[in-house]
Design an enzyme around this catalytic site. Structure first.
Site, short mmCIF file in Angstrom:
data_model
loop_
_atom_site.label_atom_id
_atom_site.label_comp_id
_atom_site.label_asym_id
_atom_site.label_seq_id
_atom_site.Cartn_x
_atom_site.Cartn_y
_atom_site.Cartn_z
N ASN A 15 10.80 45.88 -0.55
CA ASN A 15 11.43 46.11 -1.86
C ASN A 15 10.47 45.74 -2.99
O ASN A 15 9.40 46.36 -3.06
CB ASN A 15 12.82 45.48 -1.95
CG ASN A 15 12.93 44.02 -1.62
OD1 ASN A 15 12.86 43.64 -0.47
ND2 ASN A 15 13.09 43.18 -2.63
N ASP A 16 10.78 44.80 -3.86
CA ASP A 16 10.04 44.61 -5.13
C ASP A 16 8.52 44.58 -4.99
O ASP A 16 7.98 43.93 -4.09
CB ASP A 16 10.38 43.26 -5.76
CG ASP A 16 11.84 43.01 -5.95
OD1 ASP A 16 12.63 43.95 -5.78
OD2 ASP A 16 12.21 41.87 -6.27
N GLN A 24 7.63 42.72 -1.39
CA GLN A 24 8.61 42.03 -0.56
C GLN A 24 8.75 42.82 0.73
O GLN A 24 9.07 44.01 0.71
CB GLN A 24 9.95 41.95 -1.31
CG GLN A 24 9.88 41.12 -2.58
CD GLN A 24 9.89 39.63 -2.28
OE1 GLN A 24 10.91 39.06 -1.99
NE2 GLN A 24 8.71 39.00 -2.34
#
Ligand code: NAG
Ligand code: NAG
Ligand code: NAG
Ligand code: NAG
Ligand code: NAG
Ligand code: NAG
Length: 494
Positions: free
Chosen positions: A50-51, A67
């Site tokens: 993710n991020d 992430q």
């Protein structure tokens, strides 16, 4: 049986040795079944991501971390994955930079940033522990990790460097952004106080000892959400921009349509008094999949950002292939009349492999163009007064029809993936329309009128979709169309 085994070993070895710095834990599906694998976006080598984190430039290379769960195609066990690049468009995988395991980060190395200090690339991240049973730090705490070569990182021996949230703050306390101003280092992060999201600022001379300064901005009475994640703060054209990702905004008509948002405020800032006076919050993107933009300043002083091209409520059909999640293409940020503009960075042109199509066409109804897998599509037109709709369609001819169009009647841009969850946003008077479209195997990024408005969404065609351009209304449009086939940066092992 033998043949299958042989193929499997070949794939495994070639992935491991040439393309992936990490040992593969989740194995990707066989090549032929990787229809969603992206060609020119940063994505998880395998497993979940993710991020974006730690976007930085060190010893001649751009670095992006993310992430990453290398064990499953779902969130959890958060590591920092790592890629680097010389030119911001050709990336290669490096081994995971951070692995959870210390008492203070045993349940995850959450988001953060990177800075260069002397000969070190230094990561700042949030340690996460599920059970708050230490008197030495709270369940979310801030840490650093250092590297001399930009590949291997060592966690600082006196972590956590910020063990507890401010006294009036709740335990949601994460995502440090660090930068230098004059002789001081600053660290800004997301926090929550009495169900209000906010960002809190710290100051340091040596990166190890941090003093709490105070709140830089806040959702005072909850009007802007209960928690703010992934803040980024920088000066752009004499103004200061705070980008953050608030959680808890209610959908308001066409606004705030995703589970969580990413947007910005612009204002003036005074370091001496930590005083930030700013205007209203504006969303940065109107598609389904855009979150946690993080920026850095390039050596030639451009402000460039990348975001997670995903959202927590999205489905991630690519997980059946052994991976889930990707980042947007890097975008250069500009301020024009107080509005944040996002343009694909100029290096994106390096991805152009061939000019597939270049023509001035007359559109009056539906014009089929060609099938495309990974392409940049540039469409320019002067709109006429009697136009009702104008846009493009991507049709995989197996049931998926993605439609992007301008509706003159209610003055909106619309993205309809055929899933009863369309997105739209309004515009003012328009005479010209310029659409720069980045299609990859399972993603779509649309930049309108040089980045004034963007739509970023994942789409999942079964095969290369057929592009058509269409209009509705009583006038024909002259439309300039250019299409470039874009490179597969992951194809050649690098
Ligand atoms: C806290 O709890 C976790 C999980 O039960 C355990 O592994 C850890 O050792 C505990 N830490 C302390 C400091 O007691
Ligand atoms: C907490 O800090 C004390 C004093 O520095 C140390 O002795 C102890 O081992 C620490 N506990 C944990 C769980 O880290
Ligand atoms: C964890 O413990 C610290 C210190 O006792 C406290 O300040 C903090 O609020 C706790 N956080 C949670 C999530 O319980
Ligand atoms: C806070 O709430 C009050 C009353 O509910 C409202 O008038 C005010 O505009 C709100 N402040 C902000 C910053 O939204
Ligand atoms: C904004 O800043 C950039 C970089 O410093 C500069 O090139 C540009 O002219 C500025 N634009 C305006 C409108 O001031
Ligand atoms: C365009 O907007 C009008 C007015 O809101 C609406 O009735 C119509 O359905 C829209 N057309 C499309 C194709 O979205």
């Amino acid at each position: 049986m033998r043949l299958i085994q042989f193929q499997f070993i070949l794939i495994f070895i070639s992935l491991k040795k040439n393309c992936f710095g990490n040992e593969e834990i989740v194995t990707l599906a066989n090549d032929e079944n990787l229809k969603y694998r992206l060609h020119y976006h940063i994505m998880a080598s395998s497993g979940w991501m993710n991020d974006p984190n730690g976007f930085s430039f060190f010893n001649g290379d751009y670095h992006i971390f993310y992430q990453h769960n290398p064990y499953e195609v779902t969130p959890g066990n958060v590591h920092w994955g790592h890629v680097k690049s010389k030119d911001l468009v050709h990336w290669k995988y490096l081994p995971n930079a951070l692995t959870p395991g210390e008492p203070y980060d045993r349940n995850g190395c959450f988001s953060g940033t990177a800075i260069v200090d002397g000969n070190n690339l230094i990561l700042f991240y949030t340690g996460n522990v599920d059970e708050n049973n230490s008197t030495n730090y709270s369940s979310q705490n801030q840490n650093m990790a250092l590297s001399g070569d930009g590949v291997k990182f060592e966690k600082f021996s006196r972590n956590p460097i910020i063990p507890f949230p401010p006294e009036d703050g709740g335990s949601a306390f994460r995502d440090p952004k660090v930068w230098k101003h004059e002789d001081n280092w600053y660290l800004l992060m997301g926090n929550q106080a009495k169900e209000n999201g906010r960002v809190v600022l710290y100051e340091s001379k040596d990166l190890k000892n941090w003093n709490y300064i105070g709140v830089l901005a806040s959702s005072w009475n909850g009007s802007l959400g209960y928690m703010w994640e992934c803040p980024d703060f920088f000066k752009l054209n004499e103004s200061y921009v705070l980008i953050f990702s608030p959680q808890g905004l209610e959908r308001d008509g066409d606004k705030y349509a995703n589970l969580y948002q990413t947007g910005y405020v612009v204002g003036g800032y005074c370091y001496e008094y930590n005083h930030f006076s700013y205007g209203h919050f504006t969303e940065m993107d109107f598609g389904h999949d855009f979150y946690a933009m993080q920026t850095m300043e390039t050596p030639d002083k451009r402000r460039v950002g990348v975001a997670w091209m995903g959202m927590w409520e999205s489905n991630f059909p690519e997980s059946e292939e052994g991976w889930a999640g990707a980042l947007t293409i890097p975008r250069e940020l500009y301020l024009e009349e107080g509005k944040l503009i996002q343009k694909p960075i100029r290096e994106t042109k390096l991805l152009r492999k061939s000019l597939l199509f270049s023509k001035l066409i007359t559109v009056n109804g539906m014009e089929e163009i060609c099938e495309l897998k990974a392409a940049e599509i540039d469409i320019d037109t002067k709109l006429c007064a009697d136009i009702d709709e104008f846009g493009f369609v991507l049709d995989d001819q197996e049931g998926l029809v993605v439609k992007f169009y301008l509706n003159e009647t209610d003055k909106t841009f619309n993205l309809d993936r055929g899933d009863e969850d369309p997105r739209k946003t309004g515009f003012e008077e328009l005479l010209y329309l310029k659409m720069q479209i980045f299609l990859d195997a399972s993603s779509l990024e649309v930049f309108l009128n040089d980045g004034e408005i963007t739509f970023t969404s994942r789409i999942y065609p079964n095969q290369s979709p057929l592009l058509s351009i269409f209009s509705r209304g009583s006038c024909a449009l002259d439309v300039d169309v250019k299409i470039f086939e874009l490179e597969n940066i992951w194809e050649k092992c690098n």
